[in-house]
Design a protein around this motif. Structure first.
Motif, mmCIF file in Angstrom:
data_model
loop_
_atom_site.group_PDB
_atom_site.id
_atom_site.type_symbol
_atom_site.label_atom_id
_atom_site.label_comp_id
_atom_site.label_asym_id
_atom_site.label_seq_id
_atom_site.Cartn_x
_atom_site.Cartn_y
_atom_site.Cartn_z
ATOM 1 N N PRO A 355 64.208 85.106 62.334
ATOM 2 C CA PRO A 355 64.601 85.766 61.085
ATOM 3 C C PRO A 355 63.547 86.720 60.546
ATOM 4 N N TYR A 356 62.265 86.458 60.867
ATOM 5 C CA TYR A 356 61.199 87.313 60.379
ATOM 6 C C TYR A 356 60.783 88.290 61.475
ATOM 7 N N GLY A 357 61.142 89.548 61.273
ATOM 8 C CA GLY A 357 60.776 90.568 62.238
ATOM 9 C C GLY A 357 59.320 90.954 62.135
ATOM 10 N N LYS A 358 58.715 90.657 60.996
ATOM 11 C CA LYS A 358 57.309 90.974 60.788
ATOM 12 C C LYS A 358 56.737 90.030 59.743
ATOM 13 N N ARG A 359 55.474 89.657 59.945
ATOM 14 C CA ARG A 359 54.747 88.868 58.955
ATOM 15 C C ARG A 359 53.335 89.428 58.824
ATOM 16 N N ARG A 360 52.857 89.442 57.599
ATOM 17 C CA ARG A 360 51.474 89.854 57.364
ATOM 18 C C ARG A 360 50.735 88.662 56.749
ATOM 19 N N PHE A 361 49.692 88.213 57.437
ATOM 20 C CA PHE A 361 48.940 87.030 57.042
ATOM 21 C C PHE A 361 47.612 87.432 56.403
ATOM 22 N N TYR A 362 47.204 86.663 55.393
ATOM 23 C CA TYR A 362 45.929 86.862 54.725
ATOM 24 C C TYR A 362 45.116 85.574 54.890
ATOM 25 N N LEU A 363 44.063 85.641 55.708
ATOM 26 C CA LEU A 363 43.281 84.474 56.073
ATOM 27 C C LEU A 363 41.916 84.501 55.393
ATOM 28 N N ASP A 364 41.565 83.413 54.745
ATOM 29 C CA ASP A 364 40.281 83.280 54.068
ATOM 30 C C ASP A 364 39.139 83.435 55.070
ATOM 31 N N GLU A 365 38.174 84.318 54.777
ATOM 32 C CA GLU A 365 37.077 84.547 55.714
ATOM 33 C C GLU A 365 36.154 83.335 55.839
ATOM 34 N N ASP A 366 36.101 82.478 54.802
ATOM 35 C CA ASP A 366 35.170 81.349 54.809
ATOM 36 C C ASP A 366 35.718 80.108 55.503
ATOM 37 N N SER A 367 37.043 79.968 55.583
ATOM 38 C CA SER A 367 37.635 78.733 56.112
ATOM 39 C C SER A 367 38.684 78.966 57.184
ATOM 40 N N TRP A 368 39.245 80.173 57.255
ATOM 41 C CA TRP A 368 40.361 80.545 58.138
ATOM 42 C C TRP A 368 41.688 79.937 57.697
ATOM 43 N N GLN A 369 41.730 79.399 56.489
ATOM 44 C CA GLN A 369 42.982 78.947 55.899
ATOM 45 C C GLN A 369 43.846 80.161 55.556
ATOM 46 N N ILE A 370 45.115 80.143 55.975
ATOM 47 C CA ILE A 370 46.055 81.163 55.522
ATOM 48 C C ILE A 370 46.299 80.951 54.033
ATOM 49 N N LEU A 371 46.122 81.998 53.239
ATOM 50 C CA LEU A 371 46.302 81.916 51.796
ATOM 51 C C LEU A 371 47.621 82.526 51.343
ATOM 52 N N ALA A 372 48.109 83.541 52.052
ATOM 53 C CA ALA A 372 49.366 84.191 51.678
ATOM 54 C C ALA A 372 49.979 84.841 52.914
ATOM 55 N N VAL A 373 51.311 84.985 52.887
ATOM 56 C CA VAL A 373 52.041 85.620 53.987
ATOM 57 C C VAL A 373 53.149 86.469 53.395
ATOM 58 N N ASP A 374 53.183 87.759 53.762
ATOM 59 C CA ASP A 374 54.328 88.618 53.443
ATOM 60 C C ASP A 374 55.367 88.438 54.535
ATOM 61 N N LEU A 375 56.618 88.247 54.155
ATOM 62 C CA LEU A 375 57.698 87.984 55.100
ATOM 63 C C LEU A 375 58.706 89.131 55.085
ATOM 64 N N TYR A 376 59.007 89.671 56.277
ATOM 65 C CA TYR A 376 59.930 90.800 56.420
ATOM 66 C C TYR A 376 61.053 90.437 57.380
ATOM 67 N N ASP A 377 62.248 90.981 57.123
ATOM 68 C CA ASP A 377 63.366 90.730 58.025
ATOM 69 C C ASP A 377 63.306 91.691 59.215
ATOM 70 N N LYS A 378 64.328 91.657 60.068
ATOM 71 C CA LYS A 378 64.349 92.461 61.294
ATOM 72 C C LYS A 378 64.426 93.956 61.019
ATOM 73 N N ASN A 379 64.874 94.310 59.809
ATOM 74 C CA ASN A 379 64.980 95.724 59.447
ATOM 75 C C ASN A 379 63.752 96.228 58.689
ATOM 76 N N GLY A 380 62.737 95.376 58.583
ATOM 77 C CA GLY A 380 61.515 95.785 57.900
ATOM 78 C C GLY A 380 61.536 95.613 56.406
ATOM 79 N N ASN A 381 62.561 94.933 55.885
ATOM 80 C CA ASN A 381 62.654 94.725 54.439
ATOM 81 C C ASN A 381 61.875 93.479 54.036
ATOM 82 N N LEU A 382 61.118 93.581 52.968
ATOM 83 C CA LEU A 382 60.375 92.442 52.442
ATOM 84 C C LEU A 382 61.361 91.425 51.878
ATOM 85 N N THR A 383 61.328 90.210 52.402
ATOM 86 C CA THR A 383 62.307 89.201 51.987
ATOM 87 C C THR A 383 61.684 87.967 51.351
ATOM 88 N N GLY A 384 60.371 87.790 51.483
ATOM 89 C CA GLY A 384 59.795 86.569 50.937
ATOM 90 C C GLY A 384 58.284 86.577 50.904
#
Length: 447
Positions: A355-384
């Protein structure tokens, strides 16, 4: 043309094999770089301080078994980000967070002073230094060898290495805990699901060698404790390292059937059980499992406003209805800070479905914990938007999320997991073993 193709092919193989770093670069760990790879120094503006070891010991008012007291309770917000002043802050906000602010005018971010609290045991720092010289990607990036603990690629050279750093970061040796989750519908209605959870980590455990791993990261189990109509249903997962070599194994005990069934696939876009279709299997913990369905690109570092030191929403006794508002988690209980994060983009490969054609992840430089994720559908629309709200569990020490959320913009709903305010605190010394995570153990518990 053939010569050009051969050159490109050789370059591709060289990039794929490249993982180990030059000893002079590895020597920077613990020097100008903090032990897990983040920049030790603060930023030029002084809005991000230097890392000074993080919260490696509990504060004086902490007692074992407590919900972790907030060491930064005296901090006051620096400012708020709202729909009205969004334009001033767009450059430092994930796209999904911008959309949430725009769509929900009552939502806001409280931005506090930056506190670089991430810490881990010394042996994890030592292992990370070893990994910098020895760990490498295998199976086309779908597995890692040469590491048994620590961050495998503290000086990442591509997006795959960065996402493996998140997947393989230290989260303790074992944990027994009770949390609640809820799928909050567009009407604001929800039902709480209480889960008794156990995790036994093999990767990162003291004394374990790469050979001892046997392609296993950890074992996971949960049992539904409430509501009563679902109580007793349970799930066991044996998490493999290279999931192309061997897929994760999962079994589910259904209380109504009183049978243990092997789940054919609990990965990628399979729905997480007991989430009302609100969360996919690979969204647990920000991202988990095999990376083979996506092309991963390391976009570099950026200073961003992200969830951090989320002790306020972690405190004991907070009613869950105060946390779960009709359209979003109560922003009065959340804390955002300015941190440097690695930005990693994942684009769905041709021939694969998700369902997610693209995701953009934001990883903490100090721990490598993912802090946020932009979720896009197959058409490139931001969905979550996904967010992990972390704290430093300074009694271990380790840095991890206390609350995870997934916002579905199209459905105008959200999913929240990890609420433990009225439950016993995490037990990082629980007596667990791999024998507790088998279908036979699941069957015994169900009877």
């Amino acid at each position: 043309m053939l010569k050009v193709f051969s050159l490109l092919l050789l370059t591709a193989f060289a990039l794929q094999a490249q993982a180990k770093v030059d000893p002079t670069q590895a020597a920077r760990l613990g020097q100008d770089l903090m032990p897990l790879g983040g920049e030790r120094a603060g930023n030029a503006a002084g809005t991000i301080p230097a890392w000074d070891g993080g919260l490696a010991t509990p504060p004086a008012n902490y007692q074992a078994g407590m919900h972790h007291p907030d060491p930064y309770a005296a901090d006051l917000p620096l400012y708020r980000v709202t729909a009205q002043n969004l334009e001033q802050h767009r450059a430092q906000l994930p796209q999904g967070l911008q959309a949430l602010l725009s769509q929900q005018p009552e939502y806001f971010l409280q931005v506090f002073p930056t506190r670089r609290s991430a810490a881990a045991p010394q042996r994890i720092y030592d292992a990370t230094r070893f990994n910098a010289l020895n760990a490498e990607l295998i199976s086309g990036g779908n597995g890692v060898e040469g590491a048994a603990a620590g961050i495998p690629f503290p000086l990442p050279q591509n997006g795959q290495e960065a996402i493996w750093n998140h997947i393989m970061r230290y989260r303790g040796d074992q944990i027994s805990f009770v949390t609640n989750q809820a799928a909050v519908l567009s009407s604001g209605a929800y039902n709480l699901l209480k889960l008794e959870r156990n995790i036994y980590f093999l990767y990162g455990r003291e004394g374990v060698s790469p050979r001892d791993l046997d392609n296993t990261l950890f074992f996971y189990k949960y049992k539904v404790a409430a509501p009563s109509k679902l109580a007793g249903s349970a799930l066991v997962v044996q998490e493999t390292l290279d999931q192309i070599l061997a897929i994760r194994k999962a079994w589910r005990f259904n209380r109504g059937e009183r049978r243990v069934r092997r789940l054919p696939m609990l990965a990628y876009d399979a729905l997480q059980p007991d989430t009302n279709g609100m969360a996919l299997a690979d969204q647990v913990d920000g991202y988990n499992g095999a990376p083979d369905r996506y092309e991963w690109q390391l976009m570099g570092k950026q200073e961003m406003l992200v969830p951090y030191n989320s002790y306020a929403v972690h405190q004991q006794g907070i009613p869950y209805e105060r946390i779960l508002q009709s359209s979003f988690v109560n922003p009065e209980l959340l804390r955002y800070e300015l941190h440097r994060v690695w930005v990693v983009e994942a684009d769905l490969r041709k021939g694969h479905s998700h369902p997610y054609g693209k995701r953009r992840f934001y990883l903490d430089e100090d721990s490598w914990q993912i802090l946020a994720v932009d979720l896009y559908d197959k058409n490139g629309n931001l969905t979550g938007l996904q967010e992990n709200h972390p704290i430093s569990y300074y009694d271990v020490p380790m840095f991890g999320s206390t609350l995870e959320t997934i916002y579905d913009f199209k459905g105008k709903r959200y999913f929240a997991d990890g609420m433990d305010n009225n439950e016993p605190m995490y037990d990082f010394n629980a007596k667990l073993s791999p024998r507790d995570f088998t279908p036979q153990a699941l069957r015994r518990e169900g009877n």
